[in-house]
Write an enzyme that holds these catalytic residues in place. Structure first.
Site, PDB file in Angstrom:
ATOM      1  N   ARG A 188      -9.755  -0.772  10.892  1.00  0.00           N
ATOM      2  CA  ARG A 188      -9.207   0.538  11.252  1.00  0.00           C
ATOM      3  C   ARG A 188      -9.441   0.810  12.732  1.00  0.00           C
ATOM      4  NH1 ARG A 188     -10.323   4.334   5.918  1.00  0.00           N
ATOM      5  NH2 ARG A 188     -11.138   2.676   4.612  1.00  0.00           N
ATOM      6  N   TYR A 238       0.823  -1.204   0.000  1.00  0.00           N
ATOM      7  CA  TYR A 238       0.000   0.000   0.000  1.00  0.00           C
ATOM      8  C   TYR A 238       0.863   1.262   0.000  1.00  0.00           C
ATOM      9  CZ  TYR A 238      -3.744   3.219   1.414  1.00  0.00           C
ATOM     10  OH  TYR A 238      -4.649   4.259   1.484  1.00  0.00           O
ATOM     11  N   LYS A 249       1.131   3.628  -3.368  1.00  0.00           N
ATOM     12  CA  LYS A 249       0.714   5.025  -3.424  1.00  0.00           C
ATOM     13  C   LYS A 249       1.870   5.939  -3.823  1.00  0.00           C
ATOM     14  CE  LYS A 249      -3.661   4.827  -2.108  1.00  0.00           C
ATOM     15  NZ  LYS A 249      -4.779   5.302  -2.966  1.00  0.00           N
TER      16      LYS A 249
END
Length: 414
Positions: free
Chosen positions: A296, A255, A259
């Protein structure tokens, strides 16, 4: 006496005796029947009286039951009438093809934009779609529904300004648009770690496809980057000039590095092909439509508190995060897209909290007796995270409006 007279007298006697016998016999035979008939009649009257009394008593009981159950029957009737009315209304909507949608602003052909939102059925994407629809633009949502949910945008389905495409951005897409918000990517650790290669492909090949589309149709692109590009930062707070501290082969690298490569692709297309790009580095966000099992911090703590389970913290709990409300994030994305500023911009709330204090806030708000349990630290978990938003305030005129603790204390004082 003559012989004939004697015979006649004898016959008359026999006839008389016969008649008398028949009469007497009839009395003997008929009389018992008359007595039985009377007794039967008496018994029948008694039974009829008892039956009438029984029926009267049963009728009174039935009346009492009916009167007692009347309110329940009326309540059930009202419920059934409402359900039937709702069903008839839905059938009417389906038959006519009309559906009631939220009211949107009217824009002329000159002002109305054709906007593509990749990942538009996700948590952040759906709120962005709402804002764009309310403004009166034509919005196309593209999503493969890996983490997105159709229910997040179902209230727009059927609207003349809205279109939904079930598509994976790893594959090219050919449509006509004026602006593109590229949000497609799993964003929570369990989701992006589930298939690391797919996460990398979405952020690299998917971004190439978006930028290629923008190049062909001359559309402006906003790329939703992340604060994870800073990794486990050695600079605090983090500004946009900081290059980051990322482990390129760690569990979060798919990730983080995905990005970072996507940002590189954006500015490579901007320099080589003159594609107009905007890059938003998004910090921790919370709000409605979060997936409860996305792993999360916010959703984990809330779910564990609601279920009265131990609140789990990885590490000592002194690592920090900065949480912004989703409405502030959407305002920041819109402001950045409509600005003339092309360098990366932090979009986050600089109000910093330790994970331990945040868990206590949620536990107190919910009013649970959940205990806070400390577990071993996760690999490459950032220890401090706080955005420097000077660039956002200076160049796009944005700053967050919703303050976490202020809202918390206001709720406690009510």
């Amino acid at each position: 006496m003559p012989k004939n007279n004697f015979v006649f007298s004898k016959k008359m006697k026999l006839f008389t005796l016969t008649v008398i016998g028949v009469v007497i016999g009839s009395f003997v035979v008929v009389s018992p029947h008359k007595e039985d008939s009377k007794s039967i009649s008496v018994r029948t009257q008694e039974e009829d009286s008892k039956l009438a009394d029984s029926r009267q008593q049963s009728g009174m009981e039935d009346t009492a039951v009916q009167q007692a159950s009347l309110p329940n029957l009326n309540s059930m009737k009202e419920q059934y009438d409402k359900q039937i009315s709702d069903l008839l209304k839905r059938v009417s909507e389906l038959e006519t093809g009309h559906k009631k949608h939220p009211a949107v602003q009217f824009l002329t052909y000159k002002d109305k934009k054709r906007i593509l939102v990749t990942g538009g059925a996700g948590f952040v994407g759906s709120h962005l779609v709402d804002a764009l629809m309310f403004q009166g633009h034509e919005v196309t949502v593209l999503d493969n529904f890996f983490t997105g949910r159709k229910k997040n945008i179902e209230h727009w389905i059927g609207h003349e300004n809205f279109e939904l495409i079930h598509h994976d951005i790893v594959n090219p897409i050919y449509i006509e648009v004026d602006e593109i918000y590229h949000l497609a990517s799993p964003a929570s650790p369990p989701h992006y770690m589930f298939n690391p290669v797919k996460t990398l492909k979405t952020n690299t090949m998917g971004t190439i496809n978006v930028l290629g589309l923008a190049k062909r149709v001359h559309a402006k692109v906003l790329f939703a980057s992340t604060s994870e590009v800073y990794g486990d930062p050695e600079q605090h707070p983090q500004d946009e000039e900081y290059w980051g501290h990322v482990n390129p082969i760690g569990p979060r690298a798919c990730y983080d590095e995905g990005k970072r490569v996507a940002e590189t692709l954006c500015y490579s297309f901007a320099k080589q092909d003159h594609v107009e790009v905007r890059v938003a580095r998004i910090f921790n966000t919370y709000g409605p439509r979060m997936h409860m099992s996305d792993g999360r911090v916010v959703s984990n703590f809330i779910l564990q508190s609601l279920q009265n389970e131990p609140i789990t913290i990885y590490g000592a709990g002194n690592q920090t995060r900065s949480f912004q409300y989703v409405s502030d994030l959407v305002d920041g994305l819109l402001a950045l897209m409509n600005s003339n500023y092309s360098l990366p911009v932090n979009i986050g709330n600089p109000e910093e909290h330790t994970i331990l204090s945040f868990a206590e806030i949620i536990r107190n708000l919910i009013g649970t007796s959940s205990k806070i349990v400390l577990l071993p630290k996760m690999e490459d978990d950032p220890q401090r995270r706080k955005p420097n938003i000077t660039r956002a305030l200076t160049y796009i005129g944005w700053q967050p409006k919703v303050q976490l603790l202020r809202k918390h204390y206001a709720d406690e004082s009510c």
